[in-house]
Design a protein around this motif. Structure first.
Motif, PDB file in Angstrom:
ATOM      1  N   ASP A 502       4.519 -14.617  -6.804  1.00  0.00           N
ATOM      2  CA  ASP A 502       5.724 -13.834  -6.544  1.00  0.00           C
ATOM      3  C   ASP A 502       5.728 -13.157  -5.173  1.00  0.00           C
ATOM      4  OD1 ASP A 502       7.120 -14.411  -8.829  1.00  0.00           O
ATOM      5  OD2 ASP A 502       6.386 -12.692  -9.961  1.00  0.00           O
ATOM      6  N   GLN A 503       4.634 -13.284  -4.429  1.00  0.00           N
ATOM      7  CA  GLN A 503       4.610 -12.749  -3.069  1.00  0.00           C
ATOM      8  C   GLN A 503       5.684 -13.438  -2.228  1.00  0.00           C
ATOM      9  OE1 GLN A 503       0.400 -12.747  -2.231  1.00  0.00           O
ATOM     10  NE2 GLN A 503       0.627 -11.312  -0.530  1.00  0.00           N
ATOM     11  N   ASN A 504       6.344 -12.697  -1.362  1.00  0.00           N
ATOM     12  CA  ASN A 504       7.391 -13.342  -0.570  1.00  0.00           C
ATOM     13  C   ASN A 504       6.797 -14.090   0.634  1.00  0.00           C
ATOM     14  OD1 ASN A 504       7.046 -11.497   1.592  1.00  0.00           O
ATOM     15  ND2 ASN A 504       8.665 -10.146   0.835  1.00  0.00           N
ATOM     16  N   ALA A 505       7.647 -14.739   1.366  1.00  0.00           N
ATOM     17  CA  ALA A 505       7.179 -15.619   2.449  1.00  0.00           C
ATOM     18  C   ALA A 505       6.439 -14.863   3.530  1.00  0.00           C
ATOM     19  CB  ALA A 505       8.371 -16.373   3.044  1.00  0.00           C
ATOM     20  N   GLU A 506       6.739 -13.565   3.688  1.00  0.00           N
ATOM     21  CA  GLU A 506       6.068 -12.753   4.709  1.00  0.00           C
ATOM     22  C   GLU A 506       4.791 -12.106   4.183  1.00  0.00           C
ATOM     23  OE1 GLU A 506       9.497 -12.304   4.052  1.00  0.00           O
ATOM     24  OE2 GLU A 506       9.838 -13.843   5.593  1.00  0.00           O
ATOM     25  N   GLY A 507       4.494 -12.297   2.901  1.00  0.00           N
ATOM     26  CA  GLY A 507       3.301 -11.696   2.313  1.00  0.00           C
ATOM     27  C   GLY A 507       3.571 -10.417   1.567  1.00  0.00           C
ATOM     28  N   GLY A 508       4.834  -9.972   1.520  1.00  0.00           N
ATOM     29  CA  GLY A 508       5.168  -8.756   0.788  1.00  0.00           C
ATOM     30  C   GLY A 508       4.929  -8.911  -0.691  1.00  0.00           C
ATOM     31  N   VAL A 509       4.559  -7.812  -1.345  1.00  0.00           N
ATOM     32  CA  VAL A 509       4.223  -7.821  -2.776  1.00  0.00           C
ATOM     33  C   VAL A 509       5.263  -7.014  -3.545  1.00  0.00           C
ATOM     34  CG1 VAL A 509       2.513  -7.138  -4.503  1.00  0.00           C
ATOM     35  CG2 VAL A 509       1.763  -8.088  -2.309  1.00  0.00           C
ATOM     36  N   PRO A 510       5.913  -7.611  -4.529  1.00  0.00           N
ATOM     37  CA  PRO A 510       6.900  -6.872  -5.325  1.00  0.00           C
ATOM     38  C   PRO A 510       6.292  -5.644  -5.999  1.00  0.00           C
ATOM     39  CG  PRO A 510       7.080  -9.224  -5.732  1.00  0.00           C
ATOM     40  CD  PRO A 510       5.828  -9.029  -4.916  1.00  0.00           C
ATOM     41  N   PHE A 511       7.146  -4.686  -6.316  1.00  0.00           N
ATOM     42  CA  PHE A 511       6.689  -3.470  -6.998  1.00  0.00           C
ATOM     43  C   PHE A 511       6.107  -3.797  -8.366  1.00  0.00           C
ATOM     44  CE2 PHE A 511      10.332  -0.956  -4.791  1.00  0.00           C
ATOM     45  CZ  PHE A 511       9.623  -0.943  -3.600  1.00  0.00           C
ATOM     46  N   VAL A 512       6.692  -4.791  -9.038  1.00  0.00           N
ATOM     47  CA  VAL A 512       6.224  -5.161 -10.378  1.00  0.00           C
ATOM     48  C   VAL A 512       5.924  -6.653 -10.398  1.00  0.00           C
ATOM     49  CG1 VAL A 512       7.564  -3.314 -11.467  1.00  0.00           C
ATOM     50  CG2 VAL A 512       8.526  -5.619 -11.356  1.00  0.00           C
ATOM     51  N   ILE A 513       4.896  -7.011 -11.174  1.00  0.00           N
ATOM     52  CA  ILE A 513       4.495  -8.403 -11.368  1.00  0.00           C
ATOM     53  C   ILE A 513       4.399  -8.662 -12.870  1.00  0.00           C
ATOM     54  CG2 ILE A 513       2.686 -10.136 -11.000  1.00  0.00           C
ATOM     55  CD1 ILE A 513       4.123  -9.341  -8.429  1.00  0.00           C
ATOM     56  N   PRO A 514       5.101  -9.682 -13.389  1.00  0.00           N
ATOM     57  CA  PRO A 514       6.036 -10.573 -12.737  1.00  0.00           C
ATOM     58  C   PRO A 514       7.243  -9.829 -12.154  1.00  0.00           C
ATOM     59  CG  PRO A 514       5.320 -11.515 -14.816  1.00  0.00           C
ATOM     60  CD  PRO A 514       4.833 -10.111 -14.788  1.00  0.00           C
ATOM     61  N   GLU A 519      15.430  -8.352  -4.934  1.00  0.00           N
ATOM     62  CA  GLU A 519      14.587  -8.950  -3.907  1.00  0.00           C
ATOM     63  C   GLU A 519      14.062  -7.919  -2.906  1.00  0.00           C
ATOM     64  OE1 GLU A 519      13.267 -12.017  -3.806  1.00  0.00           O
ATOM     65  OE2 GLU A 519      14.149 -12.050  -5.804  1.00  0.00           O
ATOM     66  N   GLY A 520      14.817  -6.840  -2.697  1.00  0.00           N
ATOM     67  CA  GLY A 520      14.381  -5.852  -1.715  1.00  0.00           C
ATOM     68  C   GLY A 520      13.352  -4.872  -2.221  1.00  0.00           C
ATOM     69  N   GLU A 521      13.023  -4.939  -3.498  1.00  0.00           N
ATOM     70  CA  GLU A 521      12.121  -3.950  -4.084  1.00  0.00           C
ATOM     71  C   GLU A 521      10.689  -4.479  -4.047  1.00  0.00           C
ATOM     72  OE1 GLU A 521      14.197  -1.363  -7.267  1.00  0.00           O
ATOM     73  OE2 GLU A 521      14.993  -3.369  -7.577  1.00  0.00           O
ATOM     74  N   HIS A 522      10.052  -4.277  -2.908  1.00  0.00           N
ATOM     75  CA  HIS A 522       8.690  -4.777  -2.733  1.00  0.00           C
ATOM     76  C   HIS A 522       7.972  -3.991  -1.637  1.00  0.00           C
ATOM     77  CE1 HIS A 522       9.452  -6.904   1.103  1.00  0.00           C
ATOM     78  NE2 HIS A 522      10.630  -7.228   0.582  1.00  0.00           N
ATOM     79  N   SER A 523       6.669  -4.078  -1.682  1.00  0.00           N
ATOM     80  CA  SER A 523       5.791  -3.717  -0.563  1.00  0.00           C
ATOM     81  C   SER A 523       5.713  -2.233  -0.251  1.00  0.00           C
ATOM     82  CB  SER A 523       6.202  -4.505   0.696  1.00  0.00           C
ATOM     83  OG  SER A 523       6.140  -5.881   0.444  1.00  0.00           O
ATOM     84  N   SER A 524       5.490  -1.438  -1.284  1.00  0.00           N
ATOM     85  CA  SER A 524       5.120  -0.045  -1.058  1.00  0.00           C
ATOM     86  C   SER A 524       3.613   0.047  -0.892  1.00  0.00           C
ATOM     87  CB  SER A 524       5.546   0.825  -2.241  1.00  0.00           C
ATOM     88  OG  SER A 524       4.936   2.098  -2.181  1.00  0.00           O
TER      89      SER A 524
END
Length: 884
Positions: A502-514, A519-524
């Motif tokens: 579920d990591q995005n193309a830039e390497g960002g990690v979503p707040f929750v997995i799965p 889409e904008g809720e990632h990478s805190s």
């Protein structure tokens, strides 16, 4: 006598249907002697239990390795069972003889091997009033002779429960589990050899919405992954003559609506026993009124074998009280905030309806309280079939509760007719902790129950309200504590693969997995760092190098993402961050603590880079290790320039800021000394109470103990008034709360909408209790407790502590007791094939005795020195009892 015991393949005893193409073998040694280590081993793999057909053997290998031994060169075949055994020799060349035989069995390995089709109830079957009704699917098939072996492979879009010839298949629940369904979908394997009979047989399935198409998040979004439940199953029947037949899901199946009128993870289940169709999964059932199924499109290239332990029933709890509330409602108290459901028996006329509503707490007036579960209904509705005692329990929903409001049941209610069924991922219990303070012991139980309630296939934040999501921050904060309590390596291995997916193309990690947020809720910061902290922790706790190999690209991608975010590449000062979530020094009307978020972000940036540097070194990636070492040095320099004044004062004057700077090694010299002093000043200002939130709290006591203030750490642990770990215990908590004052002194609540009473993050104090109070830790250079560090730090307020940990090598124990006259006793267990550094705090060599003998005379002790901590001993395996 030397013995080889507890054989495991990929952490599991005799697993079937695994998908690891190069499985690893682990074992433990057993011996009554001291200082026993393995000098050599031999491992054999055969296709038969008698080892007449040996297909792979090591010969005698001179090695101490007994954990994660790779079967180099063996290429296991799909769906085949392999038997294995091990023998070992100790350093005196004493042989164990062969171990008992163990086995593993491969699953389906190639997409081309799947012959099944995806099937679903016909589209119009769930229209209008039946939109939420759970479908049943079935088919009959013929078994043409004596069966040697039968394996059923199954998965679903949604949740499934299988029946074969009228009986439930397997003991797993909430299958196929929750993964990043667009990328990965688990397949379960069942041994159904004994379920088949010659002639006609029948197989059936219920299909629930589950996480696939059910309502998710506080927005109650349905159909996140798809809008149709579907089944995919393949039964392989091997006859005694060697021939094989395959029965699959296909157009020969039929479908009908079931007696389950609604089943949702958040909202509960509605069941009408009048609609039951007896014998529906048996061969003789008349299904002429059933409809043909739809064959639908579905991917098979994303199918993977089950990776973690499935959810199972693990305990039954009986109610402790029947309550009549001031509002006149009937409430059953189970005495423990738990996760699962209630099984009940009821008798009455057909059509009568009873309901169960679930809640964690009563309000200050003693009434049933559900505001904190928000829109989650957590309601069971059951309509009686009539004419007999009827026993019911749900299938595709779970509740978080201690109290149950019973509606419609005949009075007086018989408590013996109600049983709480505890469900969670069935991870092996590995740790225990006890001490002289009963409140701390209850805290430890609360931490354990918090894990059990929230490790239900994914590490959820809470199990009761309309959330129950795999928050990354909570998981990384608690993972080290979890690794003491349970064998969590397979659990996190599976979850981390979903994180990478579920990591995005830039390497960002979503707040929750799965990932089920926008889409904008990632990478805190501190949340996304789970990508690095979690695999490193599993490596430390289990010596599992492979998880670092598998997650390395994900780990690198995360720090690359951070590097691209800041105004310069060595600070992270942009983007959204949760900060020190729920910090008590937050401004009014905000959940975010006072510690500057760019400070936290840069600190975690540095910490993650340091761990990726270590990972690269472990994996032999020397160029990467050097590059990450340089990056870390530059981040540390930028951190100092940005946040440390020339005189060594941190510019962020909060408890969390001092703690992170100290714990992550970002401060040296005067800056480190001033941070320690400042932390103590801040504790004095709060009369020795914490103000830290999610980010600072897991590291607070570690920072104190590591910097000469172990007494302050004990004082924090043992505080009983708000805010403290023991305050909820004094208020009757049986799990960890989301807020330090979830229930205030006057009985009112902190909040209506953000007030979970089963939220394990603050349970991270368990890590410090094991590592510092009891003193059990692993050496980073020999992880997985190959070399054990035993350094208990007694403190004011406790007279004794006792912890045990079942490691990959065997049980480690650390026990200490301090008598009123100052005499100390310390008991230590070091398992065979490991060594330990044992610190006897405050001891001197001339006063220490082990079993009455001076240390120089003690077998198993290989070296001794004295430093500022006390007497430091190097020892081999064995049970030791030191007094001084």
């Amino acid at each position: 006598m030397l013995k080889v015991v507890s054989l495991r393949c990929e952490y599991a005893r005799n697993p079937i249907g695994i998908g690891v193409r190069d499985p690893r073998i682990s074992w433990k040694l057993q011996s009554d002697a001291r200082n026993v280590s393995q000098a050599a081993y031999e491992l054999e793999v055969a296709c038969d239990a008698n080892f007449n057909d040996v297909v792979w053997r090591t010969g005698e290998v001179r090695s101490t390795q007994s954990v994660h031994v790779e079967l180099s060169g063996l290429q296991p075949e799909a769906r085949k069972r392999y038997y294995y055994r091990v023998r070992a020799w100790d350093q005196a060349d004493q042989s164990s003889g062969w171990s008992e035989t163990a086995f593993w069995e491969m699953g389906v390995l190639e997409p081309s091997a799947w012959k099944a089709k995806w099937i679903a109830a016909p589209k119009d079957a769930n229209a209008d009033a039946d939109a939420e009704r759970v479908p049943m699917l079935r088919r009959t098939f013929e078994v043409k002779g004596a069966v040697r072996q039968a394996r059923l492979y199954a998965t679903a879009h949604g949740l499934y429960e299988l029946e074969l010839n009228g009986r439930r298949v397997g003991d797993s629940y909430f299958t196929p589990g929750w993964t990043s369904y667009k990328h990965r979908l688990q397949v379960q394997t069942y041994d159904v050899t004994d379920r088949l009979r010659s002639g006609d047989n029948a197989i059936g399935a219920y299909l629930g919405t589950g996480w696939y198409s059910g309502h998710l998040t506080w927005n109650n979004k349905p159909d996140f992954y798809g809008d149709r439940q579907a089944l995919f199953a393949q039964l392989h029947v091997t006859y005694e003559d060697g021939s094989e037949e395959i029965v699959t899901t296909d157009e020969r199946w039929t479908s009908a609506g079931s007696q389950i009128l609604m089943s949702e993870i958040y909202h509960g289940e509605t069941y009408d026993a009048r609609l039951e169709q007896a014998g529906w999964s048996e061969a003789g059932f008349d299904d002429r009124g059933w409809q043909p199924v739809d064959v639908i499109d579905g991917a098979v290239d994303i199918l993977v074998a089950q990776e973690n332990e499935p959810v199972r029933r693990t305990e039954e709890i009986k109610p402790i009280a029947l309550i009549r509330t001031p509002l006149g409602e009937t409430v059953i108290d189970f005495g423990q905030n738990m996760v699962g459901w209630v099984r009940f028996t009821v008798e009455g006329e057909a059509g009568r309806q009873v309901e169960l509503h679930h809640a964690e707490v009563l309000d200050r007036d003693g009434n049933f309280y559900t505001d904190n579960i928000r829109s989650a209904k957590q309601t069971i509705r059951y309509t009686l079939g009539g004419g007999r005692p009827e026993t019911y329990e749900p299938r595709f929903t779970f509740q978080g509760f201690r109290y149950v409001r019973a509606v419609g049941f005949a009075e007086p209610i018989d408590l013996s007719q109600f049983t709480g069924i505890v469900l969670h991922s069935d991870m092996e219990a590995t740790g225990s902790f006890e001490c002289s303070d009963p409140l701390v012991n209850q805290l430890q139980r609360n931490i354990e129950w918090g894990l059990r309630g929230n490790f239900l296939d994914v590490p959820t934040d809470c199990p009761q309200r309309d959330e129950r999501l795999g928050w990354t921050g909570d998981a990384q904060m608690f993972i080290r504590t979890a690794a003491y309590l349970r064998g969590v390596a397979p659990f996190f291995t599976k979850w981390l693969r979903d994180l990478a997916a579920d990591q995005n193309a830039e390497g960002g990690v979503p707040f929750v997995i799965p990932h089920v947020l926008s889409e904008g809720e990632h990478s805190s910061a501190a949340w996304g760092d789970a990508a690095v902290i979690c695999p490193w922790t599993i490596y430390l706790a289990y010596g599992d190098k492979r998880i670092l190999e598998q997650q390395y690209d994900s780990m690198k991608a995360w720090v690359s993402y951070i590097r691209a975010q800041g105004d310069n590449e060595y600070l992270w000062n942009t983007g959204f961050h949760f900060g020190d979530w729920l910090g008590l020094d937050s401004k009014p009307d905000t959940y975010i603590g006072a510690t500057d978020r760019d400070y936290i972000a840069t600190a975690f940036y540095a910490y993650s880079v340091s761990l990726v540097q270590k990972t690269a070194a472990v994996l032999g990636k020397e160029e990467d290790a050097a590059a990450f070492a340089e990056l870390h040095a530059r981040i540390k320099g930028a951190f100092t320039a940005e946040f440390v004044t020339p005189s060594g004062r941190l510019s962020v004057p909060t408890q969390t800021a001092q703690v992170l700077g100290l714990t992550f090694g970002l401060l040296e010299g005067a800056a480190k000394e001033r941070a320690v002093a400042k932390l103590m000043d801040l504790l004095q200002e709060t009369k020795h109470h914490l103000t830290t939130g999610f980010v600072g709290t897991p590291y607070l006591n570690h920072a104190l103990s590591a910097n000469g203030h172990n007494d302050a750490a004990y004082k924090l642990l043992l505080q009983q008034d708000y805010p403290s770990w023991l305050y909820p215990v004094t208020k009757g908590a049986t799990t960890i709360w989301e807020h330090w004052d979830g229930i205030k002194e006057d009985g009112s609540f902190w909040s209506r909408d953000m007030n979970s009473f089963n939220h394990y993050a603050y349970g991270a104090i368990g890590d410090w209790m094991y590592r510092s109070v009891a003193g059990i830790d692993t050496d980073e250079s020999l992880p997985g407790y190959k070399h054990i560090l035993i350094y208990p730090r007694p403190g004011e307020g406790l007279n004794w502590a006792d912890a045990r940990l079942e490691t990959m090598y065997g049980e480690v124990r650390s026990y200490w007791r301090r008598e009123e006259n100052g005499e100390m006793e310390q008991q230590v267990t070091v398992p065979p094939n490991t060594t330990a550094t044992i610190v006897l705090p405050g001891a001197t060599p001339d006063t220490v005795r082990e079993g009455g003998d001076r240390l120089a005379q003690v077998a198993g002790i290989t070296a001794m020195e004295v430093d500022e901590r006390g007497v430091v001993i190097q020892a081999g395996s064995g049970n030791y009892r030191f007094t001084w």
